[in-house]
Design an enzyme around this catalytic site. Structure first.
Site, PDB file in Angstrom:
ATOM      1  N   THR A   1       0.852  -1.184   0.000  1.00 22.10           N
ATOM      2  CA  THR A   1       0.000   0.000   0.000  1.00 22.10           C
ATOM      3  C   THR A   1       0.883   1.228   0.000  1.00 22.10           C
ATOM      4  O   THR A   1       2.075   1.148   0.273  1.00 22.10           O
ATOM      5  CB  THR A   1      -0.915   0.026   1.235  1.00 22.10           C
TER       6      THR A   1
ATOM      7  N   ALA B   1       2.664   4.867  -7.709  1.00 23.04           N
ATOM      8  CA  ALA B   1       2.018   3.725  -8.367  1.00 23.04           C
ATOM      9  C   ALA B   1       2.755   3.305  -9.637  1.00 23.04           C
ATOM     10  O   ALA B   1       2.748   2.121  -9.997  1.00 23.04           O
ATOM     11  CB  ALA B   1       0.566   4.057  -8.689  1.00 23.04           C
TER      12      ALA B   1
ATOM     13  N   CYS C   1       6.149   1.519  -7.736  1.00 21.67           N
ATOM     14  CA  CYS C   1       5.974   0.456  -6.736  1.00 21.67           C
ATOM     15  C   CYS C   1       4.952  -0.567  -7.227  1.00 21.67           C
ATOM     16  O   CYS C   1       3.794  -0.227  -7.471  1.00 21.67           O
ATOM     17  CB  CYS C   1       5.510   1.057  -5.411  1.00 21.67           C
TER      18      CYS C   1
ATOM     19  N   THR D   1       1.522  -0.915  -5.292  1.00 17.08           N
ATOM     20  CA  THR D   1       0.666   0.270  -5.226  1.00 17.08           C
ATOM     21  C   THR D   1      -0.052   0.432  -6.557  1.00 17.08           C
ATOM     22  O   THR D   1       0.549   0.227  -7.602  1.00 17.08           O
ATOM     23  CB  THR D   1       1.528   1.527  -4.939  1.00 17.08           C
TER      24      THR D   1
END
EC number: 3.4.25.2
Length: 189
Positions: free
Chosen positions: A12, A172, A175, A178
């Site tokens: 997350t 995002a 990663c 994410t």
């Protein structure tokens, strides 16, 4: 965080930016189990205390919900005193045999303060009003710092929502834990 255990859920990015009299806490929606994306639309941002507090969590989902419940109890016991409620939660988290095993971190914000709470009993207020946790946290943090600096120097009209959304999008892109399914909550003081 070690993502090699296929039995645990990971991944997350939670970001909080406080500028002027506003604070936004944002989180992505991806939940990963080992190397598999289990859910793309999880809601990791929650409002507490009659919508006066925003929280976001990174880590094990069940652990985070346990902490949300505990924090809500502390906020009821100490209404309008976010710092005190978070310190009391951190004390319990550190001292309680069961709570010590919880694997989660939280960002908590109200109209006047933003805090990061860790399982080690730390309650930290970010120096520059920007905090991030989770697997993409450092990426979002770096992007947010750069965009806030650009706002200060060149683009004072750049909206806070844009800075948060762009920082989360950058995290995002880099990663794998994410995604771009971003939920944002805002408090204006």
């Amino acid at each position: 965080m070690d993502h090699t255990d296929d039995r645990k859920m990971y991944g997350t990015t939670i970001l909080s930016i406080r500028r002027g009299n506003s604070v936004i806490v944002a989180g992505d929606g991806q939940v990963t189990l080992g190397s598999t994306i289990m859910k793309t639309s999880a809601r990791k941002i929650k409002r507490l205390a009659s919508n006066t507090v925003i929280t976001g969590f990174a880590g094990a989902t069940a652990d985070a919900f346990t902490l949300f419940e505990r924090l809500e109890g502390k906020l009821e016991k100490h209404p309008g005193q976010l710092m005190r409620a978070c310190v009391e939660l951190a004390k319990d988290w550190r001292q309680d045999k069961y709570l010590r095993r919880l694997e989660a971190m939280m960002i908590v914000a109200d109209k006047s303060v933003s805090l990061v709470i860790s399982g080690g009993g730390d309650v930290l207020e970010p120096e520059n009003g920007i905090a991030a946790i989770g697997s993409g946290g450092n990426l979002a943090l770096a992007a947010a710092r750069a965009l806030c600096a650009a706002q200060d120097e060149f683009a004072p009209a750049m909206p806070l929502e844009y800075i948060v959304a762009k920082s989360m999008a950058i995290a995002a892109e880099i990663c794998i834990y994410t995604n771009n399914n971003i939920v944002m909550e805002k408090i204006e003081g």
